[in-house]
Design an enzyme around this catalytic site. Structure first.
Site, PDB file in Angstrom:
ATOM      1  N   ASP A 140     116.678 135.523   9.604  1.00  0.00           N
ATOM      2  CA  ASP A 140     117.611 137.083  10.279  1.00  0.00           C
ATOM      3  C   ASP A 140     119.141 136.607  10.489  1.00  0.00           C
ATOM      4  O   ASP A 140     118.503 136.875  12.313  1.00  0.00           O
ATOM      5  CB  ASP A 140     116.132 137.881  10.796  1.00  0.00           C
ATOM      6  CG  ASP A 140     116.846 138.988  11.188  1.00  0.00           C
ATOM      7  OD1 ASP A 140     118.420 139.427  10.823  1.00  0.00           O
ATOM      8  OD2 ASP A 140     116.613 140.328  11.759  1.00  0.00           O
ATOM      9  N   GLU A 162     118.254 142.860   3.984  1.00  0.00           N
ATOM     10  CA  GLU A 162     117.621 143.222   4.898  1.00  0.00           C
ATOM     11  C   GLU A 162     116.285 144.475   5.065  1.00  0.00           C
ATOM     12  O   GLU A 162     114.883 143.777   5.217  1.00  0.00           O
ATOM     13  CB  GLU A 162     118.033 143.147   5.998  1.00  0.00           C
ATOM     14  CG  GLU A 162     119.121 142.613   6.520  1.00  0.00           C
ATOM     15  CD  GLU A 162     120.386 143.169   8.152  1.00  0.00           C
ATOM     16  OE1 GLU A 162     120.172 143.890   8.286  1.00  0.00           O
ATOM     17  OE2 GLU A 162     121.039 141.741   8.419  1.00  0.00           O
TER      18      GLU A 162
END
Ligand code: AMP
Length: 618
Positions: free
Chosen positions: A23, A186
């Protein structure tokens, strides 16, 4: 079509190699992997914590630090400390002009439409290089914690990222020595972390609400047979937990009757108050009253008042949810699940208002800071072929793209994209009056087309003569389920059009594909630095062309001294271009820009004056 996994050491297919999920965040980044118990787990490198602040600091001796150590320099050395670089990834100066004051470091404003660069000391960095440094740190931490080389990754990006931002993220991974198997949205990763979408039989519509420190977005996804489709996104790239902290500080300033201007000037005190406000905000997750002091300033706040303070901001996010639903043409009742992402979703009021809006309990069981990285690790595991129960869609084994200036490969359909797929990009001409445009189509992972495999070449003819940069040529790639690639080029102003078809997999074996992938990894670093040099050179050559053309056409508006000085600047740029040193080229481009900018402005004023002449203004 095949999915190719390779082991770097042996060059053979090996399923055991760990593929990490990353991430890459605006404020913090983190890595996760699938542990031997088959569970997704975030990597906590000894003593360093899970979250790596996405911050890079350049020291006076050229030393580079990333993460927590770099964060310490935010206040003491702001010009050399780069934060929020994700906001610049794949963007031009024009894209970020409105919020340029947000950055304390120097973002180069050569008002061109090319990608931004950042100036630190006498060096120039692209956001790709800077993100590459963050990814390199994450890779190192993962390798240290897992005690094994980590060469492959899945990296997440916001659903609203465009092609250029996604490509920039890929390039950053490449620079860090990572083979980026896939760029994942995401919200898709967050749903996977909750197991949503893992069952190919189920069809679901979900909302993913992501409220971080400085950004907010909400996405509506439709999941069908394991395919995640983004129906809509909405949000505000300057809204987040930082706004809550600011609201608290403003409240304390008022309660203590402080002078705001004086406080802002006192950086250290302002920072201390901001940190205290964040502490109070977090405390409300488990207590209802906060009462502490910073120096002799009382920092008192109760939860009810806190909720009143932040209500307008939270309301703004709810309006964004309404807009996202409207754009997806769905009603609240059609949303099956709501997933919470980002540290600020720990705020009680946020959870309550989002739950009330969607009329259902929200998913908040997984740590909201980690949920995206955990989902990325699950996606990585699926790509590694470790989840037999999950249908793997056909993917393109090699990237498809076209040749751009300087012999560079511009990827249009990245490898591992599921088929059928469609992607395109807009191009323009580089010379005044250019009427033909050569379009050469390549396949492969290398940055230079000469190392890739040529699939087709054709010419778009009959573009009406216009100044360089004016024609708008859309190039679209359509790859159908049979692996046939249709390439379409169309000049939008005139409508001239050309089309060809090829079969990219024709005449290439799996072994050759594997070899091409291996080569791209072994040559990744030199490829990227060569690409950056070529990009700098192309920009420099374009500048010589433009400035020389300007002098020829509009020399009358310049003084003799100005013309001589400009010619000297251009002569210097030409000789630096010949030496081939990237940073020196960029520095000179910047200098030429700086010197010639007033000329263009003067010309514009002159044109306005002439136009006004003879017209009476009532
Ligand atoms: P992220 O950008 O997702 O890492 O989120 C960071 C934001 O979450 C910061 O603004 C933090 O202050 C905020 N945050 C972290 N923990 C809490 C909490 N317990 N309550 C409210 N906000 C929090």
């Amino acid at each position: 079509m095949a999915k190719v996994s390779i082991n770097l050491a042996t060059g053979s297919i090996q399923k055991e190699e760990i593929i990490v999920g990353i991430d890459l965040g605006t404020t913090n980044s983190l890595v996760a992997f699938i542990n031997p118990d088959k569970n997704a787990q975030v990597i906590n490198d000894t003593g360093k914590g899970v979250l790596v602040p996405s911050i890079v600091h350049f020291g006076p001796a050229g030393d580079v630090t990333v993460g927590n150590e770099a964060k310490e320099f935010l206040i003491t050395d702001p010009y050399n400390t780069i934060f929020s670089v994700k906001r610049l990834l794949g963007r031009s100066y024009k894209d970020i002009e409105n919020y340029k004051d947000f950055f304390s470091y120097k973002v180069i404003d050569d008002d061109s439409e090319s990608l931004v660069k950042i100036n630190v000391g006498d060096k120039f960095y692209t956001p790709i290089e800077l993100s590459g440094l963050i990814l390199k740190e994450l890779k190192a931490r993962a390798e240290h914690a897992l005690k094994t080389p980590v060469n492959r990754a899945v990296i997440t990006v916001p659903a609203y990222f465009n092609d250029s931002q996604r490509q920039a993220t890929r390039d950053a991974g490449k620079l860090a020595g990572l083979d980026v198997l896939r760029i994942v949205n995401e919200p898709t990763a967050a749903s996977l972390a909750y197991g949503i979408g893992l069952n190919p039989e189920e069809t679901k519509t979900i909302a993913v609400y992501d409220l971080g420190g400085g950004t907010f977005d909400v996405s509506i996804l439709q999941i069908q047979s394991g395919i995640f489709e983004v129906l809509s996104t909405n949000g505000d790239t300057f809204l987040g937990g930082d706004d809550f902290d600011r609201a608290i500080v403003d409240y304390w300033i008022e309660k203590n009757q402080l002078n705001k201007a004086e406080l802002v000037a006192n950086h250290e005190l302002a920072q201390e108050l901001r940190l205290k406000a964040e502490e109070a905000k977090k405390a409300f997750s488990h207590q209802s009253l906060f009462n502490e002091k910073v120096g002799d300033i009382w920092c008192t706040l109760d939860r009810d008042t806190f909720e009143q303070l932040i209500l307008p901001k939270v309301q703004q996010t709810i309006t964004a949810c309404e807009n996202a639903l409207r754009d997806a043409k769905l009603s609240i009742e059609q949303i099956d699940e709501v997933v919470m992402v980002g540290g600020s979703t720990r705020t009680g009021l946020v959870k309550k208002m989002v739950g009330d809006f969607f009329k259902r309990p929200v998913h908040d069981e997984v740590n909201p800071d980690e949920v995206v990285a955990l989902g990325a690790a699950i996606q990585a595991d699926i790509l590694a072929g470790n989840r037999k129960d999950i249908l793997l869609l056909d993917v393109t084994p090699l990237s498809l793209g076209i040749e751009t200036m300087g012999g560079l490969m511009d990827v249009i359909i990245p490898r591992n994209s599921k088929v059928p797929t469609k992607a395109g990009r807009q191009y323009t001409t580089s010379k005044d009056g250019q009427v033909n445009m050569k379009i050469a189509v390549y396949q492969g992972e290398r940055d230079l087309i000469k190392e890739n495999r040529k699939l087709a070449e054709f010419e778009l003819k009959g573009i009406p003569a216009m100044p360089a940069g004016f024609p708008k040529v859309d190039i679209n790639f359509l790859l159908n389920a049979d692996g046939i690639l249709k390439i379409q080029a169309i000049e939008l102003r005139s409508g001239v059009k050309q089309e060809v078809e090829v079969k990219p997999t024709y005449g290439i074996t799996d072994d050759q594909v594997e070899q091409m992938l291996m080569d791209s990894i072994t040559h990744a670093k030199e490829d990227v630095s060569q690409r950056m040099l070529i990009e700098a050179r192309t920009e420099g050559e374009q500048m010589v062309y433009t400035v020389e053309g300007f002098i020829k056409k509009h020399g009358a508006y310049l003084s003799a001294n100005e013309i001589t000085a400009t010619e000297k600047y251009i002569a210097d740029l030409k000789s630096i271009l010949a030496t081939g040193e990237k940073d020196a080229i960029l520095k000179q481009i910047d200098a030429v820009n700086e010197f010639t900018r007033p000329f263009a402005e003067r010309l514009m004023d002159q044109a306005i004056n002439t136009a006004m002449k003879g017209k009476s203004i009532e």
